[in-house]
Scaffold this motif. Sequence first.
Motif, mmCIF file in Angstrom:
data_model
loop_
_atom_site.group_PDB
_atom_site.id
_atom_site.type_symbol
_atom_site.label_atom_id
_atom_site.label_comp_id
_atom_site.label_asym_id
_atom_site.label_seq_id
_atom_site.Cartn_x
_atom_site.Cartn_y
_atom_site.Cartn_z
ATOM 1 N N GLY A 224 47.244 51.559 16.779
ATOM 2 C CA GLY A 224 46.096 52.471 16.662
ATOM 3 C C GLY A 224 44.869 51.726 16.138
ATOM 4 N N LEU A 225 45.069 50.922 15.076
ATOM 5 C CA LEU A 225 43.943 50.163 14.522
ATOM 6 C C LEU A 225 43.388 49.178 15.553
ATOM 7 C CD1 LEU A 225 45.217 49.386 10.890
ATOM 8 C CD2 LEU A 225 43.365 50.938 11.553
ATOM 9 N N MET A 226 44.263 48.662 16.382
ATOM 10 C CA MET A 226 43.822 47.705 17.424
ATOM 11 C C MET A 226 43.237 48.417 18.647
ATOM 12 S SD MET A 226 46.965 45.010 17.622
ATOM 13 C CE MET A 226 47.666 44.205 16.198
ATOM 14 N N GLN A 227 43.352 49.733 18.684
ATOM 15 C CA GLN A 227 42.905 50.536 19.841
ATOM 16 C C GLN A 227 43.576 50.066 21.125
ATOM 17 O OE1 GLN A 227 38.470 51.164 19.843
ATOM 18 N NE2 GLN A 227 38.598 49.923 18.009
ATOM 19 N N LYS A 228 44.866 49.742 21.005
ATOM 20 C CA LYS A 228 45.586 49.183 22.159
ATOM 21 C C LYS A 228 45.738 50.215 23.276
ATOM 22 C CE LYS A 228 47.603 46.115 24.437
ATOM 23 N NZ LYS A 228 46.959 44.870 24.830
ATOM 24 N N GLY A 229 46.017 51.439 22.897
ATOM 25 C CA GLY A 229 46.113 52.486 23.919
ATOM 26 C C GLY A 229 47.413 52.468 24.699
ATOM 27 N N ILE A 230 48.398 51.702 24.236
ATOM 28 C CA ILE A 230 49.704 51.680 24.929
ATOM 29 C C ILE A 230 50.793 51.913 23.887
ATOM 30 C CG2 ILE A 230 51.291 50.340 26.383
ATOM 31 C CD1 ILE A 230 48.911 48.611 27.232
ATOM 32 N N PRO A 231 51.426 53.101 23.884
ATOM 33 C CA PRO A 231 52.460 53.349 22.882
ATOM 34 C C PRO A 231 53.694 52.468 23.097
ATOM 35 C CG PRO A 231 52.189 55.245 24.366
ATOM 36 C CD PRO A 231 51.195 54.215 24.773
ATOM 37 N N ILE A 232 54.467 52.296 22.035
ATOM 38 C CA ILE A 232 55.607 51.375 22.113
ATOM 39 C C ILE A 232 56.630 51.830 23.154
ATOM 40 C CG2 ILE A 232 57.544 50.420 20.777
ATOM 41 C CD1 ILE A 232 55.613 50.530 18.341
ATOM 42 N N ASP A 233 56.802 53.132 23.314
ATOM 43 C CA ASP A 233 57.762 53.595 24.319
ATOM 44 C C ASP A 233 57.367 53.141 25.718
ATOM 45 O OD1 ASP A 233 59.600 54.671 22.692
ATOM 46 O OD2 ASP A 233 58.902 56.762 22.851
ATOM 47 N N LYS A 234 56.080 53.068 25.968
ATOM 48 C CA LYS A 234 55.600 52.603 27.279
ATOM 49 C C LYS A 234 55.996 51.140 27.480
ATOM 50 C CE LYS A 234 53.402 53.795 30.869
ATOM 51 N NZ LYS A 234 53.798 54.950 31.647
ATOM 52 N N VAL A 235 55.919 50.364 26.408
ATOM 53 C CA VAL A 235 56.313 48.952 26.476
ATOM 54 C C VAL A 235 57.816 48.864 26.759
ATOM 55 C CG1 VAL A 235 56.531 46.828 25.115
ATOM 56 C CG2 VAL A 235 54.457 48.211 24.944
ATOM 57 N N ARG A 236 58.577 49.695 26.045
ATOM 58 C CA ARG A 236 60.044 49.699 26.269
ATOM 59 C C ARG A 236 60.342 49.978 27.737
ATOM 60 N NH1 ARG A 236 60.144 52.660 21.016
ATOM 61 N NH2 ARG A 236 61.146 51.243 19.540
ATOM 62 N N ASP A 237 59.662 50.997 28.299
ATOM 63 C CA ASP A 237 59.902 51.364 29.708
ATOM 64 C C ASP A 237 59.534 50.212 30.634
ATOM 65 O OD1 ASP A 237 60.582 53.823 28.795
ATOM 66 O OD2 ASP A 237 58.731 54.850 29.422
ATOM 67 N N ALA A 238 58.404 49.565 30.339
ATOM 68 C CA ALA A 238 57.931 48.483 31.217
ATOM 69 C C ALA A 238 58.937 47.335 31.235
ATOM 70 C CB ALA A 238 56.571 47.996 30.737
ATOM 71 N N ILE A 239 59.499 47.050 30.069
ATOM 72 C CA ILE A 239 60.439 45.928 29.987
ATOM 73 C C ILE A 239 61.734 46.256 30.726
ATOM 74 C CG2 ILE A 239 61.800 44.576 28.302
ATOM 75 C CD1 ILE A 239 59.006 44.300 27.012
ATOM 76 N N GLU A 240 62.151 47.487 30.563
ATOM 77 C CA GLU A 240 63.354 47.937 31.264
ATOM 78 C C GLU A 240 63.136 47.869 32.784
ATOM 79 O OE1 GLU A 240 66.267 48.682 30.230
ATOM 80 O OE2 GLU A 240 66.929 49.350 32.225
ATOM 81 N N GLN A 241 61.957 48.322 33.198
ATOM 82 C CA GLN A 241 61.609 48.318 34.627
ATOM 83 C C GLN A 241 61.595 46.878 35.179
ATOM 84 O OE1 GLN A 241 57.885 50.422 34.899
ATOM 85 N NE2 GLN A 241 58.108 50.828 37.085
ATOM 86 N N CYS A 242 61.038 45.949 34.397
ATOM 87 C CA CYS A 242 61.022 44.532 34.816
ATOM 88 C C CYS A 242 62.439 44.059 35.084
ATOM 89 C CB CYS A 242 60.440 43.648 33.715
ATOM 90 S SG CYS A 242 58.659 43.679 33.638
ATOM 91 N N ARG A 243 63.317 44.375 34.151
ATOM 92 C CA ARG A 243 64.692 43.862 34.269
ATOM 93 C C ARG A 243 65.374 44.445 35.505
ATOM 94 N NH1 ARG A 243 65.034 43.179 27.986
ATOM 95 N NH2 ARG A 243 64.575 40.957 28.004
ATOM 96 N N GLN A 244 65.048 45.717 35.797
ATOM 97 C CA GLN A 244 65.655 46.320 37.000
ATOM 98 C C GLN A 244 65.214 45.578 38.260
ATOM 99 O OE1 GLN A 244 64.413 50.403 36.869
ATOM 100 N NE2 GLN A 244 65.794 50.879 35.175
ATOM 101 N N TYR A 245 64.014 45.038 38.234
ATOM 102 C CA TYR A 245 63.482 44.349 39.421
ATOM 103 C C TYR A 245 63.707 42.834 39.386
ATOM 104 C CZ TYR A 245 61.416 48.343 41.671
ATOM 105 O OH TYR A 245 61.266 49.536 42.343
ATOM 106 N N GLY A 246 64.410 42.347 38.374
ATOM 107 C CA GLY A 246 64.654 40.902 38.300
ATOM 108 C C GLY A 246 63.424 40.115 37.898
ATOM 109 N N VAL A 247 62.483 40.783 37.238
ATOM 110 C CA VAL A 247 61.286 40.089 36.733
ATOM 111 C C VAL A 247 61.500 39.809 35.251
ATOM 112 C CG1 VAL A 247 58.829 40.415 36.177
ATOM 113 C CG2 VAL A 247 59.711 41.104 38.422
ATOM 114 N N LYS A 248 61.191 38.594 34.808
ATOM 115 C CA LYS A 248 61.427 38.258 33.395
ATOM 116 C C LYS A 248 60.276 38.758 32.537
ATOM 117 C CE LYS A 248 64.627 34.625 33.856
ATOM 118 N NZ LYS A 248 65.192 33.416 33.388
ATOM 119 N N PRO A 249 60.557 39.576 31.523
ATOM 120 C CA PRO A 249 59.485 40.077 30.653
ATOM 121 C C PRO A 249 59.257 39.170 29.441
ATOM 122 C CG PRO A 249 61.501 41.293 30.227
ATOM 123 C CD PRO A 249 61.854 40.218 31.227
ATOM 124 N N ALA A 250 58.009 38.914 29.156
ATOM 125 C CA ALA A 250 57.647 38.159 27.962
ATOM 126 C C ALA A 250 56.544 38.953 27.261
ATOM 127 C CB ALA A 250 57.149 36.774 28.356
ATOM 128 N N GLY A 251 56.204 38.544 26.056
ATOM 129 C CA GLY A 251 55.202 39.353 25.351
ATOM 130 C C GLY A 251 54.418 38.542 24.347
#
Length: 433
Positions: free
Chosen positions: A281-308
């Motif tokens: 919130g302080l960083m005004q990122k605008g992406i909640p952590i659950d969205k990040v969790r979903d994105a990483i899960e989605q990457c793995r389903q497609y065989g894409v390696k997630p980094a951060g």
Amino acid sequence: MMVGAPGLYTYGAMRIGGIIRDAGLRPQITRNISQLHGDQVFLSLFSTLHLLDPAVKEVVKRIQQKGGECIIGGPVSSGPEMVLGELHPDLVVCGEGEEAVRCIINGVDPDDCPNCAYQADDKIIKTEPKRTQDLSFPLPLIPDDIGAQDIRGAQTYIETHRGCFGRCGFCQVPRVFGRRIRSRELDEILKEVRAFQKKGVRRLALIGGTGSLYRSKEGEVNSDAFISLLEGISSIMGSKNVSCPDIRADCLTDEVLEAVRAHTIGWIFFGIESGSEKMLGLMQKGIPIDKVRDAIEQCRQYGVKPAGSFIIGYPGEEEEDFQATKDLMEELALDDVFISIAEPIPTTPLAEVVCSQNTNDDLVSIPHTGEYAGLHLSEAEARAFDLMLHADMCRPVPRMTQDVTYNAYLEEARKQGADIRNVTRLIRIYYSA
Ligand code: SF4
């Protein structure tokens, strides 16, 4: 006429070189700035630390003493006051510089060039700010030895679009390029890719934190345009020689992921920044952590390696916020991570906060008194170091940290801390009220 940047052939320097060549002149380009000379020299600086570098100061002085004019642009131009105050160039080109460069080489009076700043007696004059509407440019000036360059495995980055609808408080992209996406024509991008390949580029990466926003409107991903972009580039370079590293976690679709898998090296670096919703919130990122969790899960389903990537020491970060970041890192088990101490860049909300902050509240200055007290680190350095060690244990296959890596992490944390303290000192001089 010469164009240069310290240590790198930056995309910006090559773009400026192309504009000068297109005007019928014969510019030379170098990454060894001690070679810069001539009547008009364009110097592209991409780090605030360049403003404190004696070698850069010396180059500007030497060019001017020999009667030349030194024009500075690049990411440092977000803070023209700092550039003028530290390096005393003849002119600073602020932000999008293509039109300004065309004006300068045609001898237009600086007052009539957009996006410029210069010192007149004790005043700083800034000309009309203007964003480039037509992203149609001549081919960059590509040096013959571009193939010897290595930027995180690629020989060059290329630009596909400008702008980001995000508001991240530490990032200058929306401030410099705006929040509306402006995209280049695909055939021009592909022509440029062919030109780079012909000059020896074996791998290239797409610039910026918003890869999948190519040709998007109002934050809606245009999957078809993105697929055509990656297909086109990989048909020239080969899919294993293209990377589109940075994509927002909330700008993924199944089609985007399939394209990343099929037409690139298959990695995505998400700007995760923190495991604490308060810090996001302080960083005004605008992406909640659950969205990040979903994105990483989605990457793995497609065989894409997630980094951060993670940011440490942002104003307001408390011990429990840092712990939340460590916990999230453990939970996500990313394939790679990048850790950096928050860097205040002029024009960003982070810089404003840092300028109004008392040094005693500044995590990059407060001495660390916890687990690593004997190492004489600041609190931000200790957290960065701790997170680097932690990251090794959180990979899909945990890595034992050897002495050599331990020392490299320690050195990296110390270097980041020292760099950010220097940058902070500088922006407080020029931008504190
Ligand atoms: S999403 Fe990336 S490019 Fe956009 S504002 Fe945030 S950090 Fe900057």
